[in-house]
Structures are given as structure tokens and as C-alpha cells.
Design a protein around this motif. Structure first.
Motif, mmCIF file in Angstrom:
data_model
loop_
_atom_site.group_PDB
_atom_site.id
_atom_site.type_symbol
_atom_site.label_atom_id
_atom_site.label_comp_id
_atom_site.label_asym_id
_atom_site.label_seq_id
_atom_site.Cartn_x
_atom_site.Cartn_y
_atom_site.Cartn_z
ATOM 1 N N ASP A 1 0.669 -1.351 -0.188
ATOM 2 C CA ASP A 1 0.074 0.055 -0.108
ATOM 3 C C ASP A 1 0.898 1.112 0.021
ATOM 4 O OD1 ASP A 1 -2.558 1.458 0.241
ATOM 5 O OD2 ASP A 1 -2.260 1.671 2.321
ATOM 6 N N ALA A 2 2.031 1.085 0.852
ATOM 7 C CA ALA A 2 2.890 2.468 0.818
ATOM 8 C C ALA A 2 3.438 2.786 -0.434
ATOM 9 C CB ALA A 2 4.141 2.050 1.999
ATOM 10 N N ARG A 3 3.963 1.275 -1.287
ATOM 11 C CA ARG A 3 4.457 1.820 -2.379
ATOM 12 C C ARG A 3 3.497 2.200 -3.633
ATOM 13 N NH1 ARG A 3 9.257 -1.471 -3.367
ATOM 14 N NH2 ARG A 3 9.882 -2.456 -1.643
ATOM 15 N N GLU A 4 2.327 1.835 -3.369
ATOM 16 C CA GLU A 4 1.388 2.204 -4.381
ATOM 17 C C GLU A 4 1.042 3.838 -4.153
ATOM 18 O OE1 GLU A 4 -3.403 1.760 -5.462
ATOM 19 O OE2 GLU A 4 -2.412 0.327 -4.228
ATOM 20 N N LYS A 5 1.080 4.239 -2.939
ATOM 21 C CA LYS A 5 0.968 5.628 -2.574
ATOM 22 C C LYS A 5 1.967 6.551 -3.081
ATOM 23 C CE LYS A 5 -2.380 4.971 1.344
ATOM 24 N NZ LYS A 5 -3.239 5.549 0.575
ATOM 25 N N LEU A 6 3.426 5.933 -2.973
ATOM 26 C CA LEU A 6 4.613 6.445 -2.859
ATOM 27 C C LEU A 6 4.745 6.730 -4.527
ATOM 28 C CD1 LEU A 6 7.014 5.335 -0.379
ATOM 29 C CD2 LEU A 6 6.197 7.609 -0.943
ATOM 30 N N ALA A 7 4.251 5.890 -5.468
ATOM 31 C CA ALA A 7 4.082 5.885 -6.922
ATOM 32 C C ALA A 7 3.217 6.989 -7.188
ATOM 33 C CB ALA A 7 3.672 4.506 -7.336
ATOM 34 N N LYS A 8 2.252 7.012 -6.834
ATOM 35 C CA LYS A 8 1.384 8.254 -7.063
ATOM 36 C C LYS A 8 2.076 9.447 -6.867
ATOM 37 C CE LYS A 8 -2.946 5.541 -6.614
ATOM 38 N NZ LYS A 8 -4.296 5.514 -5.787
ATOM 39 N N GLN B 1 11.288 5.685 -9.151
ATOM 40 C CA GLN B 1 10.096 5.923 -10.119
ATOM 41 C C GLN B 1 10.226 7.165 -10.803
ATOM 42 O OE1 GLN B 1 7.046 4.341 -9.991
ATOM 43 N NE2 GLN B 1 8.586 2.678 -8.949
ATOM 44 N N GLY B 2 11.599 7.735 -10.663
ATOM 45 C CA GLY B 2 11.892 8.574 -11.644
ATOM 46 C C GLY B 2 12.124 9.968 -11.058
ATOM 47 N N GLY C 1 4.359 10.393 -9.355
ATOM 48 C CA GLY C 1 3.972 10.925 -10.502
ATOM 49 C C GLY C 1 3.523 12.134 -10.517
ATOM 50 N N ILE C 2 3.048 12.764 -9.392
ATOM 51 C CA ILE C 2 2.732 14.017 -9.004
ATOM 52 C C ILE C 2 3.953 15.095 -8.975
ATOM 53 C CG2 ILE C 2 1.664 15.830 -7.524
ATOM 54 C CD1 ILE C 2 -0.265 13.620 -6.722
ATOM 55 N N LEU C 3 5.218 14.464 -8.353
ATOM 56 C CA LEU C 3 6.293 15.457 -8.270
ATOM 57 C C LEU C 3 6.993 15.553 -9.645
ATOM 58 C CD1 LEU C 3 7.585 14.176 -4.846
ATOM 59 C CD2 LEU C 3 6.270 16.025 -5.146
ATOM 60 N N LEU C 4 6.745 14.615 -10.547
ATOM 61 C CA LEU C 4 7.609 14.641 -11.652
ATOM 62 C C LEU C 4 7.132 15.836 -12.421
ATOM 63 C CD1 LEU C 4 7.801 10.678 -12.828
ATOM 64 C CD2 LEU C 4 9.799 12.394 -11.852
ATOM 65 N N ALA C 5 5.891 16.299 -12.407
ATOM 66 C CA ALA C 5 5.314 17.456 -13.119
ATOM 67 C C ALA C 5 5.625 18.781 -12.518
ATOM 68 C CB ALA C 5 3.693 17.322 -12.663
ATOM 69 N N TYR C 6 6.481 18.793 -11.399
ATOM 70 C CA TYR C 6 7.333 19.809 -10.767
ATOM 71 C C TYR C 6 8.717 19.762 -10.601
ATOM 72 C CZ TYR C 6 2.302 20.923 -9.682
ATOM 73 O OH TYR C 6 0.755 20.865 -9.531
ATOM 74 N N PRO C 7 9.651 19.480 -11.840
ATOM 75 C CA PRO C 7 10.872 19.015 -11.632
ATOM 76 C C PRO C 7 11.866 19.778 -10.682
ATOM 77 C CG PRO C 7 10.417 20.023 -13.756
ATOM 78 C CD PRO C 7 9.251 19.989 -13.097
ATOM 79 N N ASP C 8 11.536 20.924 -10.180
ATOM 80 C CA ASP C 8 12.389 21.855 -9.679
ATOM 81 C C ASP C 8 12.326 21.831 -8.130
ATOM 82 O OD1 ASP C 8 10.079 23.081 -9.652
ATOM 83 O OD2 ASP C 8 10.944 25.046 -9.864
#
Length: 538
Positions: free
Chosen positions: A408-415, A461-462, A418-425
Motif C-alpha cells: 500500500d505504501a509503494r502504491e501511494k509513493l508511486a502516485k 520511480q523517476g 507521478g505528481i512530483l515529476l510534473a514539478y521537476p524543480d
């Protein structure tokens, strides 16, 4: 009207102010009291902020006729609307050398000012199938019959008669008293029936109110003077209300001079035809001055909006450039020194714009921070602090006394990733905490291992590793009392502190703002890849 009375009347008119007219028609308001027949008409609707009035005749439209070239004339009829049901008329339309000749006769036209004090005459209009109106000429309300012969270069059109404040208007009012009809037993030739849509504006250039735009002494009809003289007075008042003194002074002065000439002849009762000529010239010049004034005002407003937009864009660009400069690495400082000086000079010249742009940047940053908070809150509990956005991972997302991440923790961290990748700085501080059960060394090590586990998973996760710092603080900086099970459960947590220029928060250590100052982290332990802490709990 005596010369003395006329001078008094003009002084009263000059001291009065009238409602600013719209370009489309000088009788553009719907606040005049309506008769019972008028109230039966459709109510004005709003279209792009402008009131639009449509008369219901045939399918809310009038029939337009395509007058093909033919020998002889086509006959049509006119019928009164609910505003003037007793009015009627007829017309012959013939084609002569590339133009249409219209010979019309009307009956039952009562004085136009019966519809309101601003109306003095009637105008015949040709309406194209697309709704473009053409002023064909004035129908003077004299006697029981009224004839008019006019020409038009239109091919397909409908015909209506409206009440107007003067003959030279360029858009019809909504007081439609007559409209054409097809005479099936008299209309000859090949006809093509088209539904001509025409939109008419609400009426009323004058309104009795206590505001600065009220006309306290409206114009009334004096049967001893020609109607054209009062149309001229009406037209000049409306032009002045539209701002002609400022925007079209020369044209307005021409109209005023023509009016003075007409009034002088009216006072001495000399040369009635020349008096009417001067009055009609005054009307035409006044309408030109009114439209010129409104167009210039619209042009000024458009220029102001364009200038404001350009200034806002320049200010936004300036603010964005300054924000990028602030984030530039120290190694690039010398290369950007000369540019910084140029920007400083430019900023000084645009101080007002820069202040506005800075506020815009603050607002945009706050909006971005709130949007990011809402996105993260849908995954894990997130709150805003002086340090930035704090994402809370509770102890239940890890194996008991271990740093392994549950599915469950991995699923939440994956989400989250994904959100943080839209804010690379963005910068991310991962902080592990425990309760006070066990030794301090064990708690610090377990909190470090859990923070490292979260960091490693986010990197997988990138999320850029250079933007993440992971630290374990053990039992320091508790957020609840350790004396209760519930309080200890709250203290066993991993926090993800999100900061960065794009959300307007600089990276800070724990204890900044409302957070308590944490104890310094213990020295790093020997790496352990088993997923289980190598220091047993106390």
C-alpha cells in the motif's frame, strides 16, 4: 415659439445631461414605462453583455423577398405590430437599372412621441436576410396617409417601420410599428422567401432619474415649428451626451451652427423650406458626431486594454526572468553580472510594473502550491507549513519495527512520484521519526532506514536523486504525547517536506516556523540491505 421662450428652452436643455448613447441606436435602454401592448412583446435577452430584442412575426423573424429582375412591379403589404395594430400599408417594388424602387403608402401612423418623449418621427428600414439594417428614409407622421418613394441596391430584404428620435439614425430602435407581409393574391413574379433575422436594441435615450444623466426637461412638440427642428435639438443633445464635445468638436460645432440658423429662421417665421434644410443638416452632422465619438471612445478603451495587456505580459516576463536568475548557481554569477545590472536599470524604470508583476507571481505561486497540496492530499495527508508542504506517512505503511515498505505504501509513493515529476524543480526532504520506545540509537537508525527506503523508492520511480535528502531523527520532534498508544502511533512517521521556488517556499531544516528544533542526526550506520533493523528494540 417666441425668441425669448426658445432661448429659455435651449438653456434648460444645455444644463441637462442625458444617458450616454450606444453606437447602435441612440434610444438604447429598456426602462421607459410600457403600455399594455408593449408588455406583450418578447423581453430583451442578453447576448455577450448586450441586450438584444427580437420581434416575433413569422418564426421570430420577418419574411424577406428576393426581388428577381423582372418587368413590372411586385406588390407587398404592411401590417401593424402589437404596438400599433391599427396601422397598415402597401408598397410596389420594381427593378430599374440595377436598383430596386420602393413606392410605399402607410395609414394609421399616430404621432411618434406617443411611444415615449424621445421619439419624434418614423423611419423605413430594409433588413437583409443576415440582419443588416439599411435606413431607407423618413416617414413624417402627417395626416392619415403617408407616402414615400425610395431606392436600394439590395436584392433580398424585408421592410419594417420604427419610431426614432430623428431621421438619420444608423440602427433601428425596438419600437417596430409596421412590417412587410406577402400578398399571395397580388404578389407577382418568381419569389424566394427567406427568413430575415433582425436584432433590435432596447429603447430610451432619456430617463427621469436623480442621477447625473437625467433629462429634467425633455423636448416636447410645438405644432407651430417644423418637426425637423425638434429632431435637430434631439440629435444634438444625444451627440453631446455621447461625448461629441470632446471627441468630435468640429462636427458637433457644424451641427450646432445649422441648428442656430434653423432656430433663427423659426423665430422670424421666414423661409420654412430653408429652415427644414438647416435642421436636417444638423441632424445628419449630429449623428455623425455621435458615432465618431463612440467609436473613438471604443478605440481608446481598446488601446488601454491592449496597453495594460502588454504591460502585464512584460511584467510577467520580467518576474519570471528574475526568478530564474535567483535560482542560478553561484558558478554562473560572474557571467550573469552584466545582465543583472541591465535588469536592475530596467527594473528601476518599470518600478510600478515590477510591483504588479511581483504580486502576480506571488499569486501564481500560491495557486500552484495550493494545487499541488490538493493533488498530494488525494494520496496521503498533506498540510502546509512555513517549511513547505509536509506529506505524512504513518507507521502502518511499514512492516513492524522494519523499514520495508508495504504494498500500500509503494502504491501511494508511486502516485506521489507521478505528481512530483510534473514539478521537476521541487526539493524533497524525507524525515524519519519514531516514538520513545527503545534506545535512542535504535530509534535513530530505524528512522534513517525508513527515510532511505522512501528515498530509494522515489528515485526508482523517476524522481531526481539530487533533489532528495533523507534524514532520520529518531524520537526527536514528537508531534504528540508518547505517554499514550495513540500519541506514540502519531510520532512513528515519515514526513516528506516539499519545497522550492515554484511553490514559493525555500528549503528549511526541521524547527523552522512552527516546527520544534530536532536533535542532530546520529552518524550514518553501516549499510544494511536485509530490510530489518540490526539494532533490537529496547
Amino acid at each position: 415659439m417666441s425668441k425669448k421662450n426658445l432661448l429659455v428652452f435651449l438653456a434648460i436643455c444645455a444644463s441637462s445631461s442625458v444617458l450616454l448613447a450606444q453606437e447602435m441606436n441612440p434610444t438604447a435602454t429598456d426602462k421607459w414605462p410600457q403600455t399594455q401592448d408593449q408588455r406583450k412583446q418578447p423581453q430583451a435577452e442578453m447576448r455577450d453583455g448586450v441586450a438584444v430584442y427580437k420581434v416575433e412575426v413569422v418564426g421570430r423573424d420577418i419574411p424577406a423577398i428576393n426581388y428577381f429582375h423582372r418587368s413590372g412591379a411586385t406588390k407587398i403589404g404592411f401590417e401593424g405590430t402589437s404596438l400599433l395594430p391599427g396601422a397598415k400599408g402597401s408598397a410596389e417594388v420594381s427593378s430599374e437599372r440595377g436598383r430596386m424602387v420602393i413606392k410605399a403608402r402607410f395609414q394609421g401612423l399616430k404621432p411618434a412621441n406617443s411611444f415615449g418623449i424621445e421619439y419624434l418621427t418614423y423611419v423605413l428600414w430594409a433588413i437583409t436576410p443576415e440582419g443588416r439594417p439599411i435606413n431607407l428614409g423618413e416617414i413624417l407622421p402627417e395626416g392619415t396617409k403617408n407616402d414615400i418613394t425610395v431606392t436600394t441596391d439590395l436584392q433580398s430584404f424585408g421592410l419594417v417601420v420604427t419610431a426614432e428620435p430623428y431621421f438619420a439614425v444608423t440602427m433601428p430602435s425596438d419600437v417596430v410599428v409596421l412590417q412587410n407581409t406577402i400578398l399571395h393574391d397580388k404578389t407577382a413574379g418568381i419569389l424566394e422567401q427567406i427568413n430575415a433575422h433582425y436584432s433590435l436594441l432596447p429603447r430610451g435615450a432619456y430617463e427621469k432619474t436623480a442621477s447625473q444623466n437625467a433629462v429634467l426637461h425633455p423636448i416636447t412638440r410645438n405644432e407651430k415649428s417644423p418637426l425637423e427642428l425638434y429632431e435637430a435639438i434631439n440629435a444634438i443633445q444625444i451627440a453631446e451626451a455621447a461625448g461629441a464635445k470632446k471627441y468630435a468638436p468640429e462636427t458637433l460645432a457644424t451641427a450646432q451652427q445649422d441648428l442656430q440658423n434653423a432656430q433663427a429662421m423659426d423665430t422670424h417665421k421666414s423661409n420654412r423650406k430653408q429652415e427644414i434644410t438647416y435642421a436636417r443638416e444638423a441632424v445628419q452632422a449630429s449623428e455623425d458626431a455621435r458615432i465618431m465619438s463612440i467609436r473613438k471612445q471604443k478605440a481608446e478603451e481598446a488601446a488601454r486594454r491592449q496597453q495594460a495587456q502588454e504591460q502585464a505580459e512584460q511584467a510577467a516576463q520580467q518576474a519570471q526572468l528574475e526568478a530564474q536568475q535567483q535560482a542560478t548557481k553561484r558558478a554562473q554569477a560572474e557571467a550573469q553580472a552584466s545582465e543583472a545590472e541591465a535588469q536592475a536599470a530596467k527594473a528601476q524604470a518599470q518600478a510600478a510594473l515590477a510591483q504588479h508583476a511581483q504580486q502576480q507571481a506571488v499569486d501564481q505561486t500560491a495557486q500552484m502550491r495550493e494545487r499541488l497540496k490538493q493533488q498530494l492530499n488525494q494520496v496521503l495527508s498533506t498540510r502546509e507549513t512555513a517549511r513547505g508542504l509536509i506529506i505524512n506517512m504513518s507507521d502502518v505503511l511499514f512492516a513492524f519495527n522494519k523499514y520495508d515498505l508495504k504494498p500500500d505504501a509503494r502504491e501511494k509513493l508511486a502516485k506521489v512520484s507521478g505528481i512530483l515529476l510534473a514539478y521537476p524543480d521541487l526539493k524533497l526532504q524525507i524525515e524519519g521519526y519514531t516514538d520513545n520506545v527503545g534506545s535512542q540509537q535504535y530509534n535513530e537508525k530505524l528512522s534513517q532506514e525508513r527515510a532511505d527506503a522512501v528515498r530509494d523508492y522515489l528515485v526508482s520511480q523517476g524522481v531526481a536523486q539530487g533533489n532528495i535528502v533523507a534524514t532520520g531523527y529518531g524520537e526527536n520532534n514528537p508531534i504528540a504525547e508518547n505517554s499514550t498508544a495513540n500519541g506514540r502511533a502519531q510520532n512513528r512517521r515519515v514526513q516528506l517536506v516539499v519545497s522550492g521556488n515554484s511553490i514559493g517556499v525555500q528549503e528549511k531544516a526541521p524547527g523552522a516556523g512552527n516546527d520544534a528544533q530536532p536533535a542532530p542526526p546520529s552518524p550514518p550506520q553501516t549499510p544494511n540491505n536485509t530490510g530489518v533493523s540490526n539494532v533490537p528494540p529496547q
